[in-house]
Scaffold this active site. Structure first.
Site, PDB file in Angstrom:
ATOM      1  N   ARG A 154      -8.941   1.370   5.317  1.00 56.40           N
ATOM      2  CA  ARG A 154      -7.757   1.439   6.165  1.00 56.40           C
ATOM      3  C   ARG A 154      -8.215   1.670   7.605  1.00 56.40           C
ATOM      4  NH1 ARG A 154      -6.833   4.734   1.639  1.00 56.40           N
ATOM      5  NH2 ARG A 154      -5.100   4.053   0.276  1.00 56.40           N
ATOM      6  N   LYS A 208      -6.340   8.875   1.813  1.00 60.13           N
ATOM      7  CA  LYS A 208      -5.101   9.648   1.826  1.00 60.13           C
ATOM      8  C   LYS A 208      -5.288  10.938   1.040  1.00 60.13           C
ATOM      9  CE  LYS A 208      -1.959   5.722   2.400  1.00 60.13           C
ATOM     10  NZ  LYS A 208      -0.822   4.951   1.832  1.00 60.13           N
ATOM     11  N   HIS A 264      -4.595  -4.240   8.532  1.00 61.34           N
ATOM     12  CA  HIS A 264      -4.303  -4.243   7.104  1.00 61.34           C
ATOM     13  C   HIS A 264      -4.507  -5.633   6.506  1.00 61.34           C
ATOM     14  CE1 HIS A 264      -3.213  -0.760   4.817  1.00 61.34           C
ATOM     15  NE2 HIS A 264      -2.420  -1.458   4.026  1.00 61.34           N
ATOM     16  N   ARG A 309      -7.856  -5.694   5.109  1.00 63.11           N
ATOM     17  CA  ARG A 309      -7.887  -4.946   3.844  1.00 63.11           C
ATOM     18  C   ARG A 309      -7.311  -5.802   2.716  1.00 63.11           C
ATOM     19  NH1 ARG A 309      -7.927   0.345   1.555  1.00 63.11           N
ATOM     20  NH2 ARG A 309      -6.054   0.894   0.362  1.00 63.11           N
ATOM     21  N   HIS A 350      -6.888   3.411  -4.222  1.00 65.41           N
ATOM     22  CA  HIS A 350      -5.522   3.528  -4.744  1.00 65.41           C
ATOM     23  C   HIS A 350      -5.482   4.559  -5.867  1.00 65.41           C
ATOM     24  CE1 HIS A 350      -4.312  -0.799  -3.362  1.00 65.41           C
ATOM     25  NE2 HIS A 350      -4.145   0.092  -2.408  1.00 65.41           N
ATOM     26  N   TYR A 403      -2.024  -7.383  -5.807  1.00 68.57           N
ATOM     27  CA  TYR A 403      -2.953  -8.393  -5.307  1.00 68.57           C
ATOM     28  C   TYR A 403      -3.210  -9.484  -6.338  1.00 68.57           C
ATOM     29  CZ  TYR A 403      -3.915  -5.097  -1.556  1.00 68.57           C
ATOM     30  OH  TYR A 403      -3.786  -4.259  -0.491  1.00 68.57           O
TER      31      TYR A 403
END
Length: 313
Positions: free
Chosen positions: A160, A184, A256, A259, A282, A291
């Site tokens: 990210r 995150k 993004h 990514r 994730h 995806y």
């Protein structure tokens, strides 16, 4: 046809809008959207004979949602996103009325906004990624070396943009040919770095970063701006915008996008979705599986173009 709104309904909405403006500090444009949505809701209630919020039931709120989606003589049907925004405004009104003692129940509590369509991530072809990176580092200056290393890293690791600009020099040497990213929730992961990204990063660290660091305090940051401080997210966006223009890429590209392209190209190449999940950081494989929809679309295109009986002549 518009209906005359009973004063008790109008007063309830005015009080809620005042609350949003004064206590919640909502922006004028957001307030205007709430006002439009709630005006339409009040007209709907008035047409069905409701004179105050304590007369409204769950069926009234659900009927309003159905009317938004179906449209009428005055209003075209709303898309799911616009209808969801209107339902949020209505639910906020009823929660406020209950909290203020204007009603005894919240009739909107179990009415859910319409599900939003799943948006497929955008990816660009490998050739366009290469053109972007080449355009970023064309002149070999310290800033160009930084820009090329940044874009190679974003595409080579799937990081990210916040993770990339948050890197320190030590993170680039967490392991041989690997990068330590802090995602995150502070969750760390180590991802491999390909030879293209590693070479660009080494060139920046040897010939680019020392020159930039001399103009400021340096510090541990991996990517520095022209004044020697840590590169910001906004500046990283500007790097990509300039590279997009120089490369002549016509589609809109964001950090993004790189990514998304990283993940899509891995899956196109046969990577397992759970491996891609780990690389992207994730928490759930469900997030990564979107995806695979992109890849299925690509397979469908190739099949339609190549199979002799895919399309009827």
């Amino acid at each position: 046809m518009s209906a005359d709104v009973p004063p008790p309904l109008q007063r309830a909405v005015d009080a809620y809008l005042d609350h949003l403006a004064v206590e919640r500090g909502l922006a004028p444009n957001t307030l205007a959207s709430y006002r439009r949505d709630l005006r339409r809701y009040l007209e709907h209630l008035a047409r069905t004979g409701r004179g105050a919020l304590d007369e409204v039931g769950e069926a009234d709120v659900a009927a309003f949602l159905a009317a938004l989606r179906a449209g009428d003589d005055e209003h075209p049907p709303l898309a799911a996103g616009s209808a969801a925004r209107a339902v949020v405004a209505v639910r906020g009104l009823h929660r406020f009325a209950l909290r203020e003692g204007q009603t005894q129940v919240d009739p909107s509590r179990d009415v859910r906004p319409p599900p939003l369509p799943r948006r497929l991530p955008k990816a660009i072809p490998v050739e366009q990624v290469g053109a972007l990176i080449a355009a970023a580092g064309a002149d070999g200056t310290p800033l160009a070396l930084r820009d090329r290393a940044l874009l190679e890293l974003l595409y080579g690791s799937g990081a990210r943009i916040s993770e990339a600009v948050g890197l320190d020099v030590d993170d680039a040497h967490a392991a041989p040919d690997a990068l330590r990213l802090s995602g995150k929730g502070g969750k760390e992961r180590v991802v491999p770095l390909g030879s293209y990204a590693q070479e660009a990063l080494d060139a920046y660290l040897v010939r680019g970063r020392p020159a930039l660091a001399a103009g400021g305090t340096g510090g541990p940051a991996l990517f520095l701006n022209a004044r020697g401080g840590r590169l910001s997210r906004q500046s990283a966006w500007a790097v990509l915008r300039r590279a997009t223009e120089r490369a002549g890429v016509a589609v809109e590209v964001s950090p993004h996008t790189l990514r998304h392209s990283f993940a899509t190209h891995l899956l196109d190449g046969g990577a397992d979705v759970r491996v891609v999940q780990e690389l992207l950081g994730h928490a759930s494989v469900t997030t990564t599986q979107v995806y695979t929809l992109v890849t299925v679309d690509r397979l469908r295109e190739v099949y339609a173009a190549a199979h002799p009986r895919a399309l009827r002549a």
